[in-house]
Design a protein around this motif. Structure first.
Motif, PDB file in Angstrom:
ATOM      1  N   LEU A 193      13.844  -5.917 -80.340  1.00 40.64           N
ATOM      2  CA  LEU A 193      12.730  -6.398 -81.161  1.00 40.64           C
ATOM      3  C   LEU A 193      11.572  -7.015 -80.370  1.00 40.64           C
ATOM      4  O   LEU A 193      10.419  -6.780 -80.713  1.00 40.64           O
ATOM      5  CB  LEU A 193      13.227  -7.400 -82.198  1.00 40.64           C
ATOM      6  CG  LEU A 193      13.815  -6.821 -83.469  1.00 40.64           C
ATOM      7  CD1 LEU A 193      14.333  -7.921 -84.370  1.00 40.64           C
ATOM      8  CD2 LEU A 193      12.794  -5.982 -84.207  1.00 40.64           C
ATOM      9  N   PRO A 194      11.810  -7.841 -79.338  1.00 38.83           N
ATOM     10  CA  PRO A 194      10.668  -8.439 -78.646  1.00 38.83           C
ATOM     11  C   PRO A 194       9.682  -7.377 -78.152  1.00 38.83           C
ATOM     12  O   PRO A 194      10.074  -6.376 -77.555  1.00 38.83           O
ATOM     13  CB  PRO A 194      11.301  -9.199 -77.478  1.00 38.83           C
ATOM     14  CG  PRO A 194      12.663  -9.547 -77.980  1.00 38.83           C
ATOM     15  CD  PRO A 194      13.077  -8.353 -78.808  1.00 38.83           C
ATOM     16  N   GLY A 195       8.401  -7.623 -78.482  1.00 36.26           N
ATOM     17  CA  GLY A 195       7.350  -6.687 -78.107  1.00 36.26           C
ATOM     18  C   GLY A 195       7.002  -5.699 -79.215  1.00 36.26           C
ATOM     19  O   GLY A 195       5.971  -5.046 -79.163  1.00 36.26           O
ATOM     20  N   LYS A 196       7.842  -5.591 -80.227  1.00 38.03           N
ATOM     21  CA  LYS A 196       7.581  -4.673 -81.348  1.00 38.03           C
ATOM     22  C   LYS A 196       6.554  -5.291 -82.287  1.00 38.03           C
ATOM     23  O   LYS A 196       6.519  -6.494 -82.504  1.00 38.03           O
ATOM     24  CB  LYS A 196       8.851  -4.369 -82.141  1.00 38.03           C
ATOM     25  CG  LYS A 196       9.888  -3.589 -81.378  1.00 38.03           C
ATOM     26  CD  LYS A 196       9.518  -2.139 -81.357  1.00 38.03           C
ATOM     27  CE  LYS A 196      10.675  -1.347 -80.756  1.00 38.03           C
ATOM     28  NZ  LYS A 196      10.342   0.030 -80.588  1.00 38.03           N
ATOM     29  N   ILE A 197       5.747  -4.423 -82.870  1.00 38.75           N
ATOM     30  CA  ILE A 197       4.749  -4.860 -83.834  1.00 38.75           C
ATOM     31  C   ILE A 197       5.301  -4.619 -85.223  1.00 38.75           C
ATOM     32  O   ILE A 197       5.896  -3.574 -85.500  1.00 38.75           O
ATOM     33  CB  ILE A 197       3.432  -4.093 -83.629  1.00 38.75           C
ATOM     34  CG1 ILE A 197       2.877  -4.413 -82.242  1.00 38.75           C
ATOM     35  CG2 ILE A 197       2.428  -4.435 -84.727  1.00 38.75           C
ATOM     36  CD1 ILE A 197       1.717  -3.573 -81.818  1.00 38.75           C
ATOM     37  N   GLY A 198       5.123  -5.595 -86.092  1.00 43.25           N
ATOM     38  CA  GLY A 198       5.604  -5.484 -87.454  1.00 43.25           C
ATOM     39  C   GLY A 198       4.574  -6.008 -88.436  1.00 43.25           C
ATOM     40  O   GLY A 198       3.477  -6.426 -88.056  1.00 43.25           O
ATOM     41  N   GLU A 199       4.960  -5.972 -89.688  1.00 44.52           N
ATOM     42  CA  GLU A 199       4.087  -6.475 -90.746  1.00 44.52           C
ATOM     43  C   GLU A 199       4.885  -7.466 -91.581  1.00 44.52           C
ATOM     44  O   GLU A 199       6.050  -7.234 -91.895  1.00 44.52           O
ATOM     45  CB  GLU A 199       3.610  -5.319 -91.623  1.00 44.52           C
ATOM     46  CG  GLU A 199       2.669  -5.740 -92.722  1.00 44.52           C
ATOM     47  CD  GLU A 199       2.204  -4.562 -93.551  1.00 44.52           C
ATOM     48  OE1 GLU A 199       1.951  -4.766 -94.750  1.00 44.52           O
ATOM     49  OE2 GLU A 199       2.102  -3.448 -93.010  1.00 44.52           O
ATOM     50  N   ILE A 200       4.232  -8.571 -91.943  1.00 50.49           N
ATOM     51  CA  ILE A 200       4.908  -9.587 -92.744  1.00 50.49           C
ATOM     52  C   ILE A 200       5.009  -9.091 -94.182  1.00 50.49           C
ATOM     53  O   ILE A 200       4.013  -8.701 -94.784  1.00 50.49           O
ATOM     54  CB  ILE A 200       4.167 -10.929 -92.678  1.00 50.49           C
ATOM     55  CG1 ILE A 200       4.187 -11.447 -91.239  1.00 50.49           C
ATOM     56  CG2 ILE A 200       4.789 -11.939 -93.630  1.00 50.49           C
ATOM     57  CD1 ILE A 200       3.471 -12.759 -91.032  1.00 50.49           C
ATOM     58  N   THR A 201       6.227  -9.079 -94.702  1.00 43.31           N
ATOM     59  CA  THR A 201       6.448  -8.659 -96.088  1.00 43.31           C
ATOM     60  C   THR A 201       6.664  -9.858 -97.003  1.00 43.31           C
ATOM     61  O   THR A 201       6.343  -9.802 -98.180  1.00 43.31           O
ATOM     62  CB  THR A 201       7.659  -7.713 -96.190  1.00 43.31           C
ATOM     63  OG1 THR A 201       8.796  -8.353 -95.629  1.00 43.31           O
ATOM     64  CG2 THR A 201       7.383  -6.403 -95.470  1.00 43.31           C
TER      65      THR A 201
END
Length: 178
Positions: A109-117
């Motif tokens: 996960l570190p470094g991955k881009i996500g979106e807050i849901t």
């Protein structure tokens, strides 16, 4: 010789039927048996296919050709070897490369881009969605800088602590003073 060919053919057919019915169980039992030799082509499917083709070719050549027993044996072995190579190159090798897993490790996960849901409060937990391959996964998240983060913004995972993704905003929000 006919008995040898029939036995090989029957053994191959029985192996095929049994592997279809209880293939996962056999795979778990045989897992790693051929790793000692470390040849990729020593795959149970290739070996079983070769034995089956050897038996079938031997029966057909014995019945429908006028070749001597030694020539039938040699030709059956050559046909079985050829079909084993075809099976390996045409089925086994492409299947090994095509295996895809949608599994992942939290350490990825570190470094991955996500979106807050689910919005993340300054001192609390929310949820982020991170894309892995063709699918998305949802993770419990907290703000790395202990700032409130609204739903819908992009974040980057800084680290994972105790199963919680610590995130920070990926891009500055427009119209908000820092």
């Amino acid at each position: 010789m006919q008995t040898l060919y029939l036995g090989c053919l029957a053994l191959g057919v029985i192996f095929a039927v049994v592997s279809v019915v209880v293939g996962d169980l056999i795979g778990n039992v045989l897992d790693g048996i051929f790793d000692v030799a470390s040849f990729d082509f020593l795959n149970p499917a290739v070996l079983a296919g070769g034995v089956t083709v050897f038996g079938g070719a031997g029966i057909l050549l014995t019945r429908y050709s006028r070749l001597e027993d030694g020539a039938v044996l040699a030709l059956s072995l050559l046909i079985a070897a050829f079909m084993g190579v075809v099976l390996y190159l045409g089925v086994v090798k492409p299947m090994d490369k095509s295996e895809m897993s949608n599994g992942f490790s939290m350490s990825e996960l570190p470094g991955k881009i996500g979106e807050i849901t689910v919005p993340i409060p300054a001192k609390g937990y929310g949820e982020i969605m991170v894309k892995f391959g063709a699918g998305n996964s949802l993770h419990t998240a907290a703000s790395f800088e202990q700032l409130s983060l609204p739903a819908g913004i992009k974040v980057v995972v800084v680290e994972v602590r105790e199963g919680v993704a610590l995130v920070t905003e990926f891009e500055e929000r427009k119209g908000v003073d820092s």
